[in-house]
Design an enzyme around this catalytic site. Structure first.
Site, PDB file in Angstrom:
ATOM      1  N   GLY A 189       0.865  -1.175   0.000  1.00 27.39           N
ATOM      2  CA  GLY A 189       0.000   0.000   0.000  1.00 27.39           C
ATOM      3  C   GLY A 189       0.897   1.220   0.000  1.00 27.39           C
ATOM      4  O   GLY A 189       2.118   1.101   0.120  1.00 27.39           O
ATOM      5  N   ARG A 233       4.377   5.699   1.818  1.00 20.08           N
ATOM      6  CA  ARG A 233       4.934   7.051   1.933  1.00 20.08           C
ATOM      7  C   ARG A 233       4.463   7.935   0.781  1.00 20.08           C
ATOM      8  O   ARG A 233       5.153   8.866   0.379  1.00 20.08           O
ATOM      9  CB  ARG A 233       6.444   6.996   1.963  1.00 20.08           C
ATOM     10  CG  ARG A 233       7.028   6.320   0.745  1.00 20.08           C
ATOM     11  CD  ARG A 233       8.405   6.815   0.563  1.00 20.08           C
ATOM     12  NE  ARG A 233       9.124   6.034  -0.403  1.00 20.08           N
ATOM     13  CZ  ARG A 233      10.360   6.280  -0.722  1.00 20.08           C
ATOM     14  NH1 ARG A 233      10.993   7.249  -0.136  1.00 20.08           N
ATOM     15  NH2 ARG A 233      10.970   5.559  -1.619  1.00 20.08           N
ATOM     16  N   ASP A 277       9.206   5.464   7.722  1.00 16.66           N
ATOM     17  CA  ASP A 277       8.894   6.782   8.280  1.00 16.66           C
ATOM     18  C   ASP A 277       7.982   7.606   7.379  1.00 16.66           C
ATOM     19  O   ASP A 277       7.622   8.738   7.713  1.00 16.66           O
ATOM     20  CB  ASP A 277      10.192   7.562   8.565  1.00 16.66           C
ATOM     21  CG  ASP A 277      11.021   7.774   7.303  1.00 16.66           C
ATOM     22  OD1 ASP A 277      10.589   7.327   6.216  1.00 16.66           O
ATOM     23  OD2 ASP A 277      12.108   8.380   7.400  1.00 16.66           O
ATOM     24  N   ARG A 330       4.176  13.395  -8.150  1.00 15.55           N
ATOM     25  CA  ARG A 330       4.189  12.457  -9.269  1.00 15.55           C
ATOM     26  C   ARG A 330       2.846  12.491  -9.974  1.00 15.55           C
ATOM     27  O   ARG A 330       1.793  12.550  -9.331  1.00 15.55           O
ATOM     28  CB  ARG A 330       4.467  11.063  -8.703  1.00 15.55           C
ATOM     29  CG  ARG A 330       4.395   9.958  -9.702  1.00 15.55           C
ATOM     30  CD  ARG A 330       5.182   8.764  -9.220  1.00 15.55           C
ATOM     31  NE  ARG A 330       4.392   7.920  -8.311  1.00 15.55           N
ATOM     32  CZ  ARG A 330       4.844   6.748  -7.840  1.00 15.55           C
ATOM     33  NH1 ARG A 330       6.039   6.307  -8.157  1.00 15.55           N
ATOM     34  NH2 ARG A 330       4.099   6.037  -7.025  1.00 15.55           N
ATOM     35  N   ARG A 335      -2.005  -0.922 -10.005  1.00 12.93           N
ATOM     36  CA  ARG A 335      -0.894  -1.831 -10.265  1.00 12.93           C
ATOM     37  C   ARG A 335      -1.410  -3.251 -10.379  1.00 12.93           C
ATOM     38  O   ARG A 335      -2.535  -3.540  -9.965  1.00 12.93           O
ATOM     39  CB  ARG A 335       0.109  -1.780  -9.094  1.00 12.93           C
ATOM     40  CG  ARG A 335       0.512  -0.385  -8.705  1.00 12.93           C
ATOM     41  CD  ARG A 335       0.526  -0.216  -7.192  1.00 12.93           C
ATOM     42  NE  ARG A 335       0.675   1.213  -6.846  1.00 12.93           N
ATOM     43  CZ  ARG A 335       1.837   1.823  -6.706  1.00 12.93           C
ATOM     44  NH1 ARG A 335       2.943   1.129  -6.804  1.00 12.93           N
ATOM     45  NH2 ARG A 335       1.888   3.109  -6.450  1.00 12.93           N
ATOM     46  N   ASP A 390       3.889  -4.885  -7.415  1.00 13.91           N
ATOM     47  CA  ASP A 390       3.327  -3.593  -6.993  1.00 13.91           C
ATOM     48  C   ASP A 390       3.940  -2.445  -7.788  1.00 13.91           C
ATOM     49  O   ASP A 390       3.454  -1.319  -7.717  1.00 13.91           O
ATOM     50  CB  ASP A 390       3.554  -3.352  -5.498  1.00 13.91           C
ATOM     51  CG  ASP A 390       5.023  -3.437  -5.121  1.00 13.91           C
ATOM     52  OD1 ASP A 390       5.634  -4.486  -5.375  1.00 13.91           O
ATOM     53  OD2 ASP A 390       5.565  -2.447  -4.603  1.00 13.91           O
TER      54      ASP A 390
END
Ligand code: AMP
Ligand code: MG
Length: 464
Positions: free
Chosen positions: A76, A79, A111, A162, A169, A235
């Site tokens: 998933g 980030r 993170d 992006r 996917r 993915d």
């Protein structure tokens, strides 16, 4: 956002985590114009850092699975956050995503952040790929966050914006199957990428076939440029047929069919020569996910999916032959020319030649053999014969100059401009970006065309 029509299990509502001091590093005005984006809204560090979420935006993190190096894992957007969806003046839909925008429920131990180097690297390489006529996600901007990220050492944090025609996917369908919602997700993917399949008697087989064709073409383009994706997990394979997830990817200088750059690819699973069979392997995982949509009898469904899956080689081979035929100036590529292409590649490998520059050398001066050995001279004679059979030399030269870029993002130069950017000087990055936007131009500065002395030792890391 149309993706939100899907069952709740496919995503989580989430806002980007605000950052300390957003600062715009690079913005793609050209792309903004192409997409019809209003720059008075979009060209702002606060928005591109996720600190400001305009009204009407309903950001989410997407859920998906992925076979990573052959093994399935729940993934998933760990980030990344899908900020919004846009409709261009031409009626095309695009996703706009922030990458490095903070933790999500899918972050696992990560993170949720990204460092400036890998984000600028993705920006540079994805824009270069676009200019090289390869379907790809695009890059709209990179901003600094004003916060450190901790990797082996503290690095400046950054966020990449992006743009992609979707972020669906193979892994999205795999996850959907585990949640019993594969029909909803496949129908949605069809509506976004293959609306004509919806009218077919076998919409899902049609959809599978279309995805397969796009992937076969895409991988042939990669091969023709010496591009190694490095982490072709399921993915990271987009249903749109766009190149996605620029992590440990790199272009090779010297031609080696077993070239690997990624530090984590110990077995060479994603080496240059293995990209086509891996694409097929990933498509087989997509087929697994579609089984319940094809036939109630599982065996029947598998048989029919296999029939489509097994067209991969032909589609790939056709695209490969076209791409390399163009690179060698051949007109109507036949089985005989296949042999000519393959021999050319094995000569490149044996003589340890630079991939990009050898095609350019041959295009610029076709009468002169690019090889030093006897076998190479024989190849050259045969090739000349073929070119003359096909028609004029000049036409062949034209074809070659249109097919062979003079510049690719060479590893040594990419590293150099990223290091300068890291030290605070973005100019060399911007200058290289400008050169890469016109890779077929005649007047490329020498330094961008120079192969590294030795690129076997070049190692890339997953985009952390
Ligand atoms: P990749 O190999 O880049 O495709 O990433 C695989 C998975 O790891 C994806 O689900 C990413 O969202 C997640 N991921 C990568 N880096 C981070 C990070 N720094 N924090 C959280 N998740 C991450
Ligand atoms: Mg990924």
């Amino acid at each position: 956002m149309t993706y939100r029509q899907l069952p709740k299990t496919m995503y989580t509502d989430i806002h980007p985590t605000p950052v300390k001091a957003p600062e715009l590093v690079v913005f793609n005005d050209e792309l903004a114009a192409e997409l019809g984006l209003d720059t008075t809204l979009w060209k702002h560090a606060d928005l591109l850092a996720g600190n400001v979420v305009p009204e009407g935006f309903t950001p989410i993190a997407q859920a998906y699975l992925g076979h990573q190096f052959g093994y399935p894992a729940m993934l998933g957007d760990g980030r990344a956050i899908l900020l919004t969806e846009i409709l261009t003046p031409d009626g095309e839909t695009f996703d706009i995503q922030l990458k490095g925008s903070g933790r999500t429920p899918y972050s696992r131990r990560g993170d949720g952040r990204a460092a400036i180097g890998p984000m600028l690297r993705e920006y540079l390489i994805s824009e270069a790929m676009h200019a090289l006529r390869v379907p790809t996600s695009r890059s709209l901007a990179v901003v600094l966050t004003g916060e450190p990220v901790y990797r082996e050492r503290a690095l400046p944090g950054a966020i990449l914006t992006r743009v992609a025609s979707s972020h669906l996917r193979v892994g999205t369908l795999q996850y959907a199957r585990t949640q019993d919602v594969v029909k909803e997700v496949a129908d949605y993917a069809i509506s976004r990428h293959d609306p004509l399949c919806a009218q077919e008697s076998e919409p899902y087989l049609c959809f599978f076939q279309e995805v397969l064709k796009r992937q076969a073409k895409l991988i042939a383009r990669w091969q023709a440029l010496g591009f190694i994706h490095g982490v072709m997990n399921t993915d990271n394979m987009a249903l749109s047929g766009e190149t996605i997830d620029y992590g440990p990817c790199a272009f090779m200088d010297t031609y080696r069919s077993d070239q690997v750059f990624s530090s984590i690819d110990q077995t060479g699973r994603y080496r240059y020569a293995n990209q086509p069979p891996i694409a097929k392997w990933n498509l087989a995982r997509m087929a697994d996910a579609l089984i319940p949509l094809i036939d109630q009898e599982e065996e029947q469904a598998i048989e029919r999916l296999l029939e489509v899956l097994n067209t991969f080689e032909d589609h790939y081979h056709g695209a490969w032959r076209q791409a390399f035929g163009d690179k060698l100036g051949l007109k109507n590529v036949s089985t005989e020319d296949d042999i000519l292409i393959k021999r050319f590649l094995s000569l490149l490998e044996n003589e340890e030649k630079d991939f990009t520059n050898t095609f350019i050398e041959l295009s610029d001066n076709p009468v002169h053999s690019v090889f030093s050995g006897e076998e190479g001279h024989n190849w050259h004679r045969k090739w000349i014969e073929q070119i003359e059979k096909d028609g004029s030399f000049e036409k062949a030269k034209d074809r070659m100059l249109r097919a062979n870029p003079r510049v690719i993002p060479r590893n040594a130069m990419v590293e150099e401009v990223l290091q300068q950017a890291h030290r605070g000087d973005i100019q060399p990055f911007l200058e290289m970006l400008k050169v890469l936007k016109d890779p077929f131009a005649k007047d490329i500065p020498e330094k961008y065309m120079k192969p590294a002395d030795k690129d076997t030792d070049y190692v890339t890391y997953c985009g952390t």
